[in-house]
Write a protein that holds these residues in place. Structure first.
Motif, PDB file in Angstrom:
ATOM      1  N   UNK A  59      75.749  91.505 -28.933  1.00  0.00           N
ATOM      2  CA  UNK A  59      74.376  91.064 -28.721  1.00  0.00           C
ATOM      3  C   UNK A  59      73.883  91.492 -27.340  1.00  0.00           C
ATOM      4  N   UNK A  60      72.568  91.548 -27.220  1.00  0.00           N
ATOM      5  CA  UNK A  60      71.918  91.847 -25.948  1.00  0.00           C
ATOM      6  C   UNK A  60      71.176  90.595 -25.496  1.00  0.00           C
ATOM      7  N   UNK A  61      71.370  90.224 -24.241  1.00  0.00           N
ATOM      8  CA  UNK A  61      70.774  88.994 -23.700  1.00  0.00           C
ATOM      9  C   UNK A  61      69.687  89.402 -22.704  1.00  0.00           C
ATOM     10  N   UNK A  65      59.872  87.117 -17.919  1.00  0.00           N
ATOM     11  CA  UNK A  65      58.893  86.273 -17.231  1.00  0.00           C
ATOM     12  C   UNK A  65      57.504  86.681 -17.706  1.00  0.00           C
ATOM     13  N   UNK A  66      57.089  86.210 -18.887  1.00  0.00           N
ATOM     14  CA  UNK A  66      55.788  86.608 -19.436  1.00  0.00           C
ATOM     15  C   UNK A  66      54.626  86.321 -18.499  1.00  0.00           C
ATOM     16  N   UNK A  67      54.736  85.258 -17.717  1.00  0.00           N
ATOM     17  CA  UNK A  67      53.655  84.920 -16.802  1.00  0.00           C
ATOM     18  C   UNK A  67      53.420  85.970 -15.742  1.00  0.00           C
ATOM     19  N   UNK A  68      54.462  86.774 -15.463  1.00  0.00           N
ATOM     20  CA  UNK A  68      54.337  87.857 -14.482  1.00  0.00           C
ATOM     21  C   UNK A  68      54.133  89.202 -15.162  1.00  0.00           C
ATOM     22  N   UNK A  69      54.054  89.186 -16.496  1.00  0.00           N
ATOM     23  CA  UNK A  69      53.929  90.435 -17.226  1.00  0.00           C
ATOM     24  C   UNK A  69      55.205  91.246 -17.222  1.00  0.00           C
ATOM     25  N   UNK A  70      56.348  90.602 -17.010  1.00  0.00           N
ATOM     26  CA  UNK A  70      57.643  91.283 -16.931  1.00  0.00           C
ATOM     27  C   UNK A  70      58.477  90.856 -18.137  1.00  0.00           C
ATOM     28  N   UNK A  71      58.678  91.793 -19.088  1.00  0.00           N
ATOM     29  CA  UNK A  71      59.415  91.435 -20.300  1.00  0.00           C
ATOM     30  C   UNK A  71      60.917  91.570 -20.144  1.00  0.00           C
ATOM     31  N   UNK A  72      61.381  92.019 -18.956  1.00  0.00           N
ATOM     32  CA  UNK A  72      62.822  92.096 -18.707  1.00  0.00           C
ATOM     33  C   UNK A  72      63.074  92.009 -17.213  1.00  0.00           C
ATOM     34  N   UNK A 223      71.689  93.676 -16.262  1.00  0.00           N
ATOM     35  CA  UNK A 223      71.448  93.375 -17.671  1.00  0.00           C
ATOM     36  C   UNK A 223      72.747  92.938 -18.334  1.00  0.00           C
ATOM     37  N   UNK A 224      72.603  92.100 -19.369  1.00  0.00           N
ATOM     38  CA  UNK A 224      73.767  91.437 -19.958  1.00  0.00           C
ATOM     39  C   UNK A 224      73.967  91.788 -21.426  1.00  0.00           C
ATOM     40  N   UNK A 225      75.235  91.923 -21.791  1.00  0.00           N
ATOM     41  CA  UNK A 225      75.655  92.091 -23.170  1.00  0.00           C
ATOM     42  C   UNK A 225      76.737  91.056 -23.458  1.00  0.00           C
ATOM     43  N   UNK A 226      76.769  90.585 -24.674  1.00  0.00           N
ATOM     44  CA  UNK A 226      77.769  89.591 -25.030  1.00  0.00           C
ATOM     45  C   UNK A 226      78.420  89.914 -26.354  1.00  0.00           C
ATOM     46  N   UNK A 227      79.646  89.437 -26.521  1.00  0.00           N
ATOM     47  CA  UNK A 227      80.348  89.587 -27.800  1.00  0.00           C
ATOM     48  C   UNK A 227      80.537  88.196 -28.388  1.00  0.00           C
ATOM     49  N   UNK A 228      80.032  88.014 -29.607  1.00  0.00           N
ATOM     50  CA  UNK A 228      80.117  86.712 -30.252  1.00  0.00           C
ATOM     51  C   UNK A 228      81.571  86.310 -30.467  1.00  0.00           C
ATOM     52  N   UNK A 265      66.440  85.082 -24.132  1.00  0.00           N
ATOM     53  CA  UNK A 265      66.502  85.422 -25.553  1.00  0.00           C
ATOM     54  C   UNK A 265      67.725  86.271 -25.825  1.00  0.00           C
ATOM     55  N   UNK A 266      68.049  86.424 -27.101  1.00  0.00           N
ATOM     56  CA  UNK A 266      69.192  87.253 -27.500  1.00  0.00           C
ATOM     57  C   UNK A 266      68.916  87.846 -28.866  1.00  0.00           C
ATOM     58  N   UNK A 267      69.377  89.064 -29.075  1.00  0.00           N
ATOM     59  CA  UNK A 267      69.277  89.694 -30.385  1.00  0.00           C
ATOM     60  C   UNK A 267      70.453  90.640 -30.553  1.00  0.00           C
ATOM     61  N   UNK A 268      70.715  91.027 -31.782  1.00  0.00           N
ATOM     62  CA  UNK A 268      71.793  91.969 -32.031  1.00  0.00           C
ATOM     63  C   UNK A 268      71.497  93.272 -31.294  1.00  0.00           C
ATOM     64  N   UNK A 269      72.537  93.885 -30.750  1.00  0.00           N
ATOM     65  CA  UNK A 269      72.346  95.081 -29.942  1.00  0.00           C
ATOM     66  C   UNK A 269      71.654  96.185 -30.732  1.00  0.00           C
TER      67      UNK A 269
END
Length: 828
Positions: A59-61, A65-72, A223-228, A265-269
């Motif tokens: 997964x990718x984590x 910060x939407x308030x700053x217009x920064x999606x990552x 940036x972060x990656x995780x293994x379930x 947030x997190x989603x599959x890589x």
């Protein structure tokens, strides 16, 4: 065996009508080839598994910060440590920091995009080496030796798969310099989150070992990656991450401004990697589906016309005892032969189409670069051939045993039943409707591209050459680095044809914004409500002459000069026009003061005196027109320009203004730089005009691809309309002869046939508009990037279709108006 016999009979029948067979095969080849190619692309980018081991657990984590217009916003080391301690649904976490290096020791000096990782990264990502070894836990810690892994693409393109690179020592420069040994080559894989050339351990970046990086919670660049963990699901991991993140925000409120609205947030890589290409590829797949519908509709009309002309033959077969099933099987055999031939030709044409489309899709997903054609292309072609064959076999209406059509064998004319005529018109309307959807979409893309190209940037893009000359700090003090650029500017200014040379840290549109959300700042007399954070502005470091080099006017005050770079000089800045108007409304901003207040600046590099000067009040000496270097359509920008030489230099870009051919200066400038330092990279020379054009390439490709699709659809639809009308005129020859004999004017027949074509076109446009509206609304629920086209593209598309339909109707209409009365009557 009976079906094999049907196939032989069908082959002989088709040989007798080569024109029809060729038209059907070519039309089907177009529809099947386009669909097979695009499905191969969609499968390779969106559906094909990653090479990563157990990729369904990866997964990718993301922190945003939407308030700053920064999606990552990335993560800081303390945040990563908190998540590692709290989240149990992840068996391991891998971290990756993107960083620009200068590399010396492997061929020409070059600037490269690199990644800095800890020893767990490759194990978490499930990747393997093709040569040597990868970075592991033994390479962690401040006392570890510097090591580097080359990505497969970099090893292949830059070193031609030379195995001797293993064991060689390179010098890497970023914020500080380190030596490192090449220990391995990574297997071919998707380069995410950055398309990097090398991946190094943490010790190669001195900044990553600094106390500010290790302890600063708001110093986010990883940036972060995780293994379930075994048995854990993405939903469980997401819930646990949100819970741990809520606790972090509660314990450290100073690091998470309320206005910024920090989220995790997190989603599959694989979903994360393909997210940038998903919308455009699915829209492309839908467009190819419309092409297939148009092709099948066109072929169905041809088959219907052929069936009508074969009514006598079919009636004889029925009279001799042939069943409806036998006739249908015969038609299926003919359709299958045509569709298999079309599919074969389509698959052959799909292979080069895949290569072209892969280069197109690589603008949206790096997975497309490694796309290969496999057996799925054949299976898709075969499946589409079977679908088309079944559709075409059941389109015609067959005569029954009790009809009298089989006895009317002496008739030499063609008669069209009401149901056949309706079917032909329905297929023609379907073609026009599908063409309208494609044409409206392509028109919207072309209108957008034209608007982007016509947008005024405020820069002299044609006469400015931008060259990357990254700062090399190895063995140099900050002042020596600044002096290097000053001397380079002096020497380049002396070259024939050069009118102005200047230093900047960002090339407009090409370089990623080093501070996406900007830094917080304040100014003289600036007051805002309690709890509201300070405004943000983009910091830029420039040399004197920067605005003149880019052709940007200074609206008030003056430019920087030599006085502003002296050690004890008063801190001064130049601000953008929008900043001056917003912060000092109805006032003169010159000689007012601004100062940085962003807490992240506590982690800035440099001496204590340099850090104190950075956040001290700076007097505004000039106001310049806005330069929006991040968007091709410029908008209002808040920018603070400081004279280069204040603190550590980043970027390193030279801008050369000339009245002659800018590219003629590339080699002389390279010689000047290399004479000063043989190890200095000099790269990516291009005019601002070409850089902007390169940024617009995805929009241009979108317009081109969808424009070609729309043109093909329009061509097929025009042929379909003309074919229906021509066949209708042929079948109504006797009717036209009688009408002329009774006193009708040829002009009336002409108008009637043209009106018939116009009505079909209008019905198709209305049906296409309704279908497109529903499709866009439905797609908009799942893909936020999909928007309704504006009124102008829709109007233009409707006008083009109606006009083309009228033109297509003229030839059959003229034929109807020229019918010979006596010949028409004798035809019966």
């Amino acid at each position: 065996m009976s079906f094999v016999r049907d196939l032989r009979v069908a082959a002989h029948s088709l040989i007798r009508t080569p024109g029809l067979a060729i038209a059907v095969v070519l039309t089907l080849a177009l529809g099947i080839g386009a669909n097979a190619a695009i499905f191969t692309l969609v499968r390779g980018v969106l559906l094909k598994p990653l090479v990563n081991r157990d990729e369904d657990r990866l997964i990718y984590i993301r922190q945003s910060a939407p308030g700053l217009g920064d999606d990552n916003t990335a993560f800081s080391v303390p945040e990563i440590q908190d998540l590692q301690a709290s989240v149990k649904t992840l068996s391991a976490i891998g971290d990756f920091s993107a960083i620009d290096f200068t590399m010396i020791g492997l061929g020409e000096p070059r600037s490269i995009r690199g990644g800095v990782v800890s020893g767990t990264y490759f194990d978490v990502m499930g990747l393997r080496p093709v040569l040597g070894r990868l970075i592991g836990p033994q390479d962690d810690g401040p006392k570890a030796d510097g090591v580097v892994v080359l990505t497969y693409r970099f090893w292949t393109t830059a070193f031609h798969k030379d195995p001797s690179v293993i064991g060689k020592t390179v010098r890497l420069g970023s914020i500080g310099d380190r030596s490192a040994v090449v220990i391995g080559v990574l297997e071919p894989c998707v380069p995410y989150p950055q398309d990097t050339e090398i991946i190094a351990n943490i010790v190669t970046s001195p900044h990553h070992l600094s106390a500010t990086m290790v302890t600063g919670r708001i110093h986010r660049m990883t940036e972060l990656f995780g293994r379930l963990a075994p048995g854990a699901t993405l939903d469980q991991a997401h819930a646990e991450l949100r819970s741990a993140y809520a606790a972090m925000k509660k314990d450290h409120p100073e690091a998470y401004e309320q206005e910024a609205d920090f989220q995790i947030g997190a989603k599959m890589l694989r979903d994360e990697i393909t997210s940038g290409a998903r919308t455009v590829l699915l829209v492309l797949l839908a467009a190819s589906g419309l092409i297939f519908i148009i092709a099948c509709s066109n072929v169905a009309n041809l088959i219907l016309a052929r069936t009508v002309r074969r009514e006598g033959e079919l009636a004889v077969r029925v009279a001799l005892g042939a069943s409806t099933g036998a006739l249908r099987r015969m038609l299926l055999a003919e359709s299958l032969l045509l569709c298999v031939a079309g599919a074969g030709l389509g698959v052959l044409s799909a292979r080069p189409m895949v290569a072209i489309l892969a280069r197109y899709a690589s603008r949206f997903s790096v997975r497309a670069l490694d796309l290969t054609v496999d057996s799925s292309l054949l299976w898709v072609g075969a499946a589409l051939a079977v679908v088309a064959a079944v559709i075409l076999a059941f389109v015609p209406r067959l005569p029954s045993a009790d009809t009298s059509s089989g006895l009317s064998l002496s008739s030499g004319s063609v008669r069209i039943t009401g149901s056949t005529s309706r079917r032909q018109r329905i297929f023609a309307v379907t073609q026009i409707a599908a063409s309208f959807v494609l044409l409206a979409g392509a028109s919207a893309l072309i209108a957008t591209l034209i608007a982007l190209q016509r947008a005024q940037t405020g820069l002299d893009t044609q006469h400015v050459l931008a060259i990357d000359v990254p700062a090399m700090s190895y063995g140099k003090t900050p002042q020596q680095v600044t002096d290097f650029y000053k001397e380079a500017i002096r020497r380049i200014d002396a070259l024939p044809g050069v009118s102005q040379t200047a230093f900047g840290d960002v090339v407009p549109w090409r370089d990623a914004n080093p501070v996406p959300s900007g830094f917080q700042f304040s100014a003289d007399g600036l007051v805002h409500a309690a709890g509201v954070e300070d405004p943000r502005a983009q910091p830029r470091s420039i040399s004197p002459g920067y605005f003149a080099a880019l052709g940007v006017p200074i609206m008030a005050g003056r430019d920087f000069d030599a006085r502003d770079n002296q050690a004890n000089a008063e801190p001064v800045v130049i601000v953008s026009q929008t900043l001056a108007q917003r912060i000092f409304p109805n006032q003169d901003a010159v000689n007012r003061h601004v100062y940085w207040t962003d807490p992240v600046l506590q982690f800035a590099t440099g001496t204590d005196a340099e850090k104190a000067r950075l956040v001290a009040p700076h007097r505004i000496i000039g106001v310049t027109a806005d330069i929006d270097d991040g968007h091709v359509v410029p908008g209002p920008t808040l920018t603070v320009y400081t004279p280069f030489g204040e603190g550590v230099l980043f970027g390193g870009r030279l801008f050369i203004h000339t009245g002659a051919n800018p590219y003629a200066l590339v080699m002389p400038v390279m010689r000047v730089i290399r004479d000063m330092s043989a190890d200095q990279p000099v790269e990516h020379a291009a005019t601002l005009e070409d850089i902007r054009a390169e940024v617009l390439t995805p929009d241009r490709l979108n317009s081109l691809v969808f424009g070609v699709f729309a043109a093909l659809a329009l061509a097929i639809a025009v042929v379909g309309v003309a074919g229906v009308l021509a066949f209708s005129v042929s079948a109504r020859t006797r009717e036209f002869g009688i009408r002329l004999a009774l006193g009708s004017e040829p002009q009336q027949l002409l108008k009637g046939v043209i009106a018939e074509g116009t009505v079909m076109a209008a019905a198709g446009v209305l049906a296409g508009a309704a279908f497109g509206f529903v499709l866009a609304r439905l797609a908009g629920k799942y893909f936020l990037d999909v928007k309704m086209p504006g009124a102008f593209p829709v109007f233009v598309s409707a006008f083009v279709l109606m006009a083309v339909a009228v033109i297509a109707s003229v030839l059959p209409a003229a034929r109807a108006a020229r019918v010979d009365v006596m010949q028409a009557l004798r035809s019966e």
